[in-house]
Design a protein around this motif. Structure first.
Motif, mmCIF file in Angstrom:
data_model
loop_
_atom_site.group_PDB
_atom_site.id
_atom_site.type_symbol
_atom_site.label_atom_id
_atom_site.label_comp_id
_atom_site.label_asym_id
_atom_site.label_seq_id
_atom_site.Cartn_x
_atom_site.Cartn_y
_atom_site.Cartn_z
ATOM 1 N N ASN A 202 36.720 39.256 32.634
ATOM 2 C CA ASN A 202 35.928 38.089 32.241
ATOM 3 C C ASN A 202 34.756 37.801 33.161
ATOM 4 O OD1 ASN A 202 37.156 36.704 29.832
ATOM 5 N ND2 ASN A 202 38.968 36.908 31.097
ATOM 6 N N CYS A 203 34.704 38.418 34.324
ATOM 7 C CA CYS A 203 33.630 38.104 35.277
ATOM 8 C C CYS A 203 32.276 38.510 34.683
ATOM 9 C CB CYS A 203 33.863 38.834 36.590
ATOM 10 S SG CYS A 203 32.490 38.642 37.747
ATOM 11 N N PRO A 204 31.385 37.556 34.475
ATOM 12 C CA PRO A 204 30.111 37.864 33.820
ATOM 13 C C PRO A 204 29.194 38.737 34.671
ATOM 14 C CG PRO A 204 30.122 35.591 34.592
ATOM 15 C CD PRO A 204 31.505 36.127 34.810
ATOM 16 N N ALA A 205 29.425 38.759 35.978
ATOM 17 C CA ALA A 205 28.562 39.547 36.865
ATOM 18 C C ALA A 205 29.217 40.862 37.294
ATOM 19 C CB ALA A 205 28.201 38.716 38.094
ATOM 20 N N ASP A 206 30.437 41.115 36.772
ATOM 21 C CA ASP A 206 31.143 42.350 37.121
ATOM 22 C C ASP A 206 31.331 42.457 38.631
ATOM 23 O OD1 ASP A 206 32.478 44.458 36.072
ATOM 24 O OD2 ASP A 206 30.755 45.803 35.931
ATOM 25 N N SER A 207 31.676 41.346 39.258
ATOM 26 C CA SER A 207 31.706 41.273 40.722
ATOM 27 C C SER A 207 33.083 41.462 41.345
ATOM 28 C CB SER A 207 31.174 39.908 41.184
ATOM 29 O OG SER A 207 29.874 39.700 40.725
ATOM 30 N N ILE A 208 34.130 41.619 40.510
ATOM 31 C CA ILE A 208 35.483 41.730 41.063
ATOM 32 C C ILE A 208 35.998 43.141 40.852
ATOM 33 C CG2 ILE A 208 37.822 40.760 41.075
ATOM 34 C CD1 ILE A 208 36.615 38.364 39.458
ATOM 35 N N HIS A 209 36.608 43.700 41.893
ATOM 36 C CA HIS A 209 37.236 45.021 41.741
ATOM 37 C C HIS A 209 38.463 45.096 42.638
ATOM 38 C CE1 HIS A 209 34.445 45.444 45.164
ATOM 39 N NE2 HIS A 209 35.363 46.251 45.652
ATOM 40 N N THR B 11 26.598 39.879 44.110
ATOM 41 C CA THR B 11 26.314 39.736 42.676
ATOM 42 C C THR B 11 26.999 38.517 42.069
ATOM 43 O OG1 THR B 11 28.131 41.255 42.164
ATOM 44 C CG2 THR B 11 25.918 42.206 42.304
ATOM 45 N N CYS B 12 28.027 37.999 42.741
ATOM 46 C CA CYS B 12 28.763 36.832 42.214
ATOM 47 C C CYS B 12 27.806 35.660 42.020
ATOM 48 C CB CYS B 12 29.865 36.445 43.205
ATOM 49 S SG CYS B 12 30.657 34.867 42.858
ATOM 50 N N THR B 13 27.905 35.032 40.843
ATOM 51 C CA THR B 13 27.018 33.900 40.520
ATOM 52 C C THR B 13 27.694 32.559 40.766
ATOM 53 O OG1 THR B 13 27.760 33.882 38.229
ATOM 54 C CG2 THR B 13 25.848 35.274 38.764
ATOM 55 N N GLU B 14 28.914 32.587 41.345
ATOM 56 C CA GLU B 14 29.673 31.354 41.616
ATOM 57 C C GLU B 14 29.951 30.569 40.339
ATOM 58 O OE1 GLU B 14 30.765 30.902 44.704
ATOM 59 O OE2 GLU B 14 29.660 32.646 45.383
ATOM 60 N N CYS B 15 30.158 31.282 39.240
ATOM 61 C CA CYS B 15 30.439 30.593 37.971
ATOM 62 C C CYS B 15 31.832 29.973 37.956
ATOM 63 C CB CYS B 15 30.291 31.564 36.801
ATOM 64 S SG CYS B 15 31.686 32.721 36.645
ATOM 65 N N GLU B 16 32.692 30.449 38.845
ATOM 66 C CA GLU B 16 34.068 29.960 38.999
ATOM 67 C C GLU B 16 34.982 30.335 37.845
ATOM 68 O OE1 GLU B 16 34.466 26.000 40.579
ATOM 69 O OE2 GLU B 16 32.662 26.198 41.791
ATOM 70 N N GLY B 17 34.537 31.247 37.012
ATOM 71 C CA GLY B 17 35.366 31.707 35.902
ATOM 72 C C GLY B 17 36.665 32.331 36.383
ATOM 73 N N CYS B 18 36.595 33.093 37.472
ATOM 74 C CA CYS B 18 37.811 33.737 37.989
ATOM 75 C C CYS B 18 38.812 32.705 38.487
ATOM 76 C CB CYS B 18 37.453 34.721 39.098
ATOM 77 S SG CYS B 18 36.440 34.032 40.420
ATOM 78 N N ILE B 19 38.319 31.587 39.005
ATOM 79 C CA ILE B 19 39.217 30.533 39.479
ATOM 80 C C ILE B 19 39.954 29.919 38.290
ATOM 81 C CG2 ILE B 19 39.349 28.312 40.676
ATOM 82 C CD1 ILE B 19 36.823 29.137 42.233
ATOM 83 N N ALA C 97 38.817 42.244 45.356
ATOM 84 C CA ALA C 97 37.681 41.917 46.215
ATOM 85 C C ALA C 97 36.529 41.413 45.356
ATOM 86 C CB ALA C 97 37.248 43.152 46.996
ATOM 87 N N ILE C 98 35.739 40.523 45.948
ATOM 88 C CA ILE C 98 34.581 39.960 45.251
ATOM 89 C C ILE C 98 33.310 40.441 45.937
ATOM 90 C CG2 ILE C 98 33.364 37.827 44.652
ATOM 91 C CD1 ILE C 98 36.099 36.408 44.817
ATOM 92 N N ASP C 99 32.387 40.931 45.141
ATOM 93 C CA ASP C 99 31.070 41.300 45.669
ATOM 94 C C ASP C 99 30.192 40.047 45.656
ATOM 95 O OD1 ASP C 99 28.586 42.176 46.294
ATOM 96 O OD2 ASP C 99 28.447 43.648 44.669
ATOM 97 N N TYR D 43 31.597 29.736 49.006
ATOM 98 C CA TYR D 43 31.711 30.961 48.214
ATOM 99 C C TYR D 43 33.120 31.113 47.655
ATOM 100 C CZ TYR D 43 27.289 32.482 50.252
ATOM 101 O OH TYR D 43 25.982 32.566 50.625
ATOM 102 N N VAL D 44 33.207 31.834 46.544
ATOM 103 C CA VAL D 44 34.508 32.152 45.971
ATOM 104 C C VAL D 44 35.146 33.242 46.820
ATOM 105 C CG1 VAL D 44 35.696 33.053 43.936
ATOM 106 C CG2 VAL D 44 33.769 31.496 43.669
ATOM 107 N N GLU D 45 36.460 33.122 47.060
ATOM 108 C CA GLU D 45 37.148 34.104 47.894
ATOM 109 C C GLU D 45 38.522 34.414 47.316
ATOM 110 O OE1 GLU D 45 37.585 32.277 51.745
ATOM 111 O OE2 GLU D 45 39.189 30.963 51.034
HETATM 112 S S1 SF4 Z 1 33.985 35.167 37.708
HETATM 113 FE FE1 SF4 Z 1 32.701 36.647 38.829
HETATM 114 S S2 SF4 Z 1 30.679 35.673 38.990
HETATM 115 FE FE2 SF4 Z 1 32.150 34.082 38.440
HETATM 116 S S3 SF4 Z 1 32.770 33.180 40.413
HETATM 117 FE FE3 SF4 Z 1 34.274 34.791 39.911
HETATM 118 S S4 SF4 Z 1 33.504 36.643 40.929
HETATM 119 FE FE4 SF4 Z 1 31.808 35.180 40.850
#
Ligand code: SF4
Length: 62
Positions: free
Chosen positions: A53-60, A10-18, A5-7, A33-35
């Motif tokens: 790797n998520c810089p905002a610690d938004s994934i759990h 706090t997600c900054t939409e950096c797209e790193g997770c993608i 799940a993505i919060d 938004y990232v989903e």
């Molecule tokens: S890596 Fe983290 S901050 Fe970046 S888009 Fe994904 S969930 Fe958001």
């Protein structure tokens, strides 16, 4: 089964997770938004890598 799940608060939409895990994370074209994609099974190691790797610690896992 655990689901990533993505919060969005706090997600900054950096797209790193993608980049790290494109089979699970994508940008929703309608909302921008990232989903998380609906899957039967999630690739644990790739998702854990995205979590790490998520810089905002938004994934759990939930
Ligand atoms: S890596 Fe983290 S901050 Fe970046 S888009 Fe994904 S969930 Fe958001």
């Amino acid at each position: 089964m655990k689901i990533p799940a993505i919060d969005l608060g706090t997600c900054t939409e950096c797209e790193g997770c993608i980049e790290v895990c494109p089979s699970v994370f994508r940008k929703n074209p309608a909302t921008g938004y990232v989903e998380v994609v609906d899957l039967e099974n999630y690739p644990k190691e790739e998702v854990d890598e995205a979590i790490k790797n998520c810089p905002a610690d938004s994934i759990h896992w939930e």
